[in-house]
Design a protein around this motif. Structure first.
Motif, PDB file in Angstrom:
ATOM      1  N   CYS A 269       0.487  -0.852  -0.330  1.00 44.53           N
ATOM      2  CA  CYS A 269       0.216  -0.049   0.083  1.00 44.53           C
ATOM      3  C   CYS A 269       0.753   1.168   0.030  1.00 44.53           C
ATOM      4  O   CYS A 269       1.510   1.102   0.772  1.00 44.53           O
ATOM      5  CB  CYS A 269      -1.021  -0.137   1.779  1.00 44.53           C
ATOM      6  N   PHE A 270       1.341   2.364  -1.333  1.00 43.53           N
ATOM      7  CA  PHE A 270       1.634   3.259  -1.121  1.00 43.53           C
ATOM      8  C   PHE A 270       1.740   4.429  -0.598  1.00 43.53           C
ATOM      9  O   PHE A 270       0.827   4.546  -0.276  1.00 43.53           O
ATOM     10  CB  PHE A 270       2.021   3.471  -2.924  1.00 43.53           C
ATOM     11  N   GLY A 271       2.729   4.636  -0.563  1.00 45.93           N
ATOM     12  CA  GLY A 271       2.742   6.023  -0.104  1.00 45.93           C
ATOM     13  C   GLY A 271       2.765   7.305  -0.952  1.00 45.93           C
ATOM     14  O   GLY A 271       3.361   6.746  -2.611  1.00 45.93           O
ATOM     15  N   ALA A 272       2.636   8.670  -0.880  1.00 46.83           N
ATOM     16  CA  ALA A 272       2.418   9.339  -2.469  1.00 46.83           C
ATOM     17  C   ALA A 272       2.504   8.815  -3.145  1.00 46.83           C
ATOM     18  O   ALA A 272       2.967   9.071  -4.330  1.00 46.83           O
ATOM     19  CB  ALA A 272       4.262   9.874  -1.778  1.00 46.83           C
ATOM     20  N   GLU A 273       0.921   8.448  -3.909  1.00 45.35           N
ATOM     21  CA  GLU A 273       0.414   8.036  -5.181  1.00 45.35           C
ATOM     22  C   GLU A 273       0.034   9.878  -5.747  1.00 45.35           C
ATOM     23  O   GLU A 273       1.103   9.516  -7.303  1.00 45.35           O
ATOM     24  CB  GLU A 273      -0.655   7.047  -4.970  1.00 45.35           C
ATOM     25  N   GLU A 274      -0.455   9.986  -5.542  1.00 40.35           N
ATOM     26  CA  GLU A 274      -0.813  12.043  -5.358  1.00 40.35           C
ATOM     27  C   GLU A 274      -0.012  12.892  -5.668  1.00 40.35           C
ATOM     28  O   GLU A 274      -0.531  13.819  -6.937  1.00 40.35           O
ATOM     29  CB  GLU A 274      -1.971  11.531  -4.383  1.00 40.35           C
ATOM     30  N   VAL A 275       1.201  12.950  -5.382  1.00 46.33           N
ATOM     31  CA  VAL A 275       2.413  13.616  -6.311  1.00 46.33           C
ATOM     32  C   VAL A 275       3.256  13.007  -6.286  1.00 46.33           C
ATOM     33  O   VAL A 275       4.147  13.230  -6.578  1.00 46.33           O
ATOM     34  CB  VAL A 275       2.644  13.735  -4.672  1.00 46.33           C
ATOM     35  N   GLY A 276       2.484  11.942  -7.931  1.00 48.62           N
ATOM     36  CA  GLY A 276       3.573  11.718  -9.091  1.00 48.62           C
ATOM     37  C   GLY A 276       4.069   9.858  -8.727  1.00 48.62           C
ATOM     38  O   GLY A 276       5.409   9.914  -9.141  1.00 48.62           O
ATOM     39  N   LEU A 277       3.516   9.203  -8.384  1.00 49.66           N
ATOM     40  CA  LEU A 277       3.202   7.807  -7.566  1.00 49.66           C
ATOM     41  C   LEU A 277       4.317   7.458  -7.166  1.00 49.66           C
ATOM     42  O   LEU A 277       5.922   6.577  -7.482  1.00 49.66           O
ATOM     43  CB  LEU A 277       4.022   7.212  -9.607  1.00 49.66           C
TER      44      LEU A 277
END
Length: 436
Positions: A269-277
């Motif tokens: 479950c990734f972090g920081a997807e909304e600011v450039g994957l």
């Protein structure tokens, strides 16, 4: 055995986690809220039966929203900064470019202007034109500021990041305005000078990915993914609390079927997807792609009852999705086209088979997504449970030793992007990863 189906349909693990995520509040990349949400997700995965649930940290561009405004005539119009916009105050002639299609930028004089574009494209347009493509076309045209107008009614200014992997902060101030404010600006102030003021704080920050494992200890792995972060202006229920909550529910069901898994399932479950994957890019750069059997990415689920699976030209993934749909006599829409705007793309761009699962909706664009209205009341626990049943079976199907899932040649992926009209926009935004 079908006990797992009944247990999934009566489970509250996923929905309870969704409530916990939205109650965190601000889950913006790099924030304390994102860190709390990641820790909650790690603990939820461990509680439902995954092993080795853990966090891995990485660096990110920090960005905190301040107050923004558009001053036009003697009025001040409401707006919000777009993430990774630089701060500053600029003045220029207001130019409304409508949809902001490539040809609109070619025919208008945007030099030193404040340029406004809509968040959607017309029905006849043959491809999605992403927000960032419109932004960088404005930059290339010499605009001083960028105004992103929502196409959805309801006084809802849209958010969404700008910037590139090489230059995380954008080049000109960027704000979002509601459909209503955009209409007012175009009607009253077209051709006159307006001032855009953006106040933000930037600096170094960290984000984190959440990891866990299920199934046998094979070198080959099947990735089951989502993203934890969300834009700070809302609860982030649909985007993407729903995806992470569904992952938790699927993992609970997979734990009951673990002896059916022939391949290790690696949950991320990734972090920081909304600011450039950023989270998926961080993981993909450190993972042997040849060991990734496939990716199942949940981003945009629960917006509707019927799942939509984007299979990126993989016949094997399409066949697996249709097998599950037929087995349960339950519709799943298959879309074989490429989709470069979620975390699966960090792998799919290099030929790793990837299935991006979201929901079928009648809306054009994001609907409530990326606005203040992305809230829990828009979602239904029934849809989560039904989706989790289908997705659990899809993961088991894809993890089967008797199912071959060939990787694609990256050159073929690049050619398909060209054929589907996506390459042009990726080149504009700096997202084209292939040698020319």
């Amino acid at each position: 055995m079908t006990d797992w189906i009944g247990e999934t349909f009566t489970s509250d693990a996923g929905w309870s986690h969704l409530e916990a995520l939205v109650d965190v509040g601000d889950r913006m990349a790099g924030s304390d809220g994102e860190r709390r949400a990641a820790a909650l997700t790690r603990d939820a995965l461990a509680d439902v039966g995954a092993r080795d649930a853990r966090l891995s940290e990485f660096d990110a561009q920090g960005w905190t929203r301040g107050t923004s405004a558009i001053t036009a005539g003697e009025t001040t119009q409401d707006c919000i900064a777009l993430p990774r916009s630089p701060g500053g105050t600029v003045t220029g002639e207001f130019v409304d470019l409508g949809y902001g299609l490539p040809e609109d930028f070619e025919t208008a004089d945007c030099s030193d202007a404040v340029v406004m574009v809509a968040s959607d494209v017309p029905d006849w347009q043959d491809r999605l034109i992403h927000r960032r493509e419109k932004y960088y076309r404005a930059v290339e045209a010499g605009a001083r500021a960028f105004v992103f107008r929502n196409h959805v009614d309801g006084c809802l200014p849209p958010t969404g990041s700008v910037g590139t992997s090489e230059a995380p902060l954008g080049e000109i101030p960027a704000v979002g305005v509601s459909k209503e404010v955009g209409h007012r600006l175009a009607r009253r102030f077209e051709g006159t000078d307006v001032t855009v003021t953006v106040d933000v704080e930037t600096g170094p920050a960290t984000s984190q990915n959440v990891h866990a494992e299920l199934g046998p200890e094979t070198d080959e792995q099947l990735l089951l993914t989502s993203h934890v972060d969300a834009h700070d202006i809302s609860e982030g229920a649909m985007d993407n609390g729903a995806g992470t909550a569904t992952v938790v529910e699927v993992v609970r069901a997979l734990a009951a079927r673990e002896d059916e898994l022939d391949t290790r399932v690696h949950v991320v479950c990734f972090g920081a997807e909304e600011v450039g994957l950023l989270g998926s890019a961080h993981h993909a750069e450190r993972t042997d792609r040849d060991e990734i059997r496939a990716v199942v990415n949940l981003d945009g689920v629960l917006r509707g009852r019927t799942l939509r699976a984007k299979t990126h030209g993989s016949d094997a993934l399409t066949e697996a999705v249709r097998t599950v749909s037929d087995r349960f006599d339950h519709p799943i829409t298959v879309d074989p086209r490429l989709g470069p705007h979620s975390d699966h793309w960090s792998y799919a761009q290099w030929g790793v088979p990837a299935c991006w699962v979201k929901s079928e909706t009648a809306e054009r664009g994001r609907g409530w997504g990326h606005t203040h209205a992305d809230t829990l009341d828009k979602l239904d626990s029934r849809d989560l449970r039904e989706s989790a049943i289908l997705l659990t079976d899809l993961v088991v199907e894809l993890a089967g030793a008797d199912r071959e899932i060939p990787h694609a040649d990256p050159d073929a992926v690049a050619a398909n992007l060209d054929a589907q009209g996506l390459a042009e926009g990726m080149r504009v935004t700096g997202d084209w990863p292939y040698a020319e």
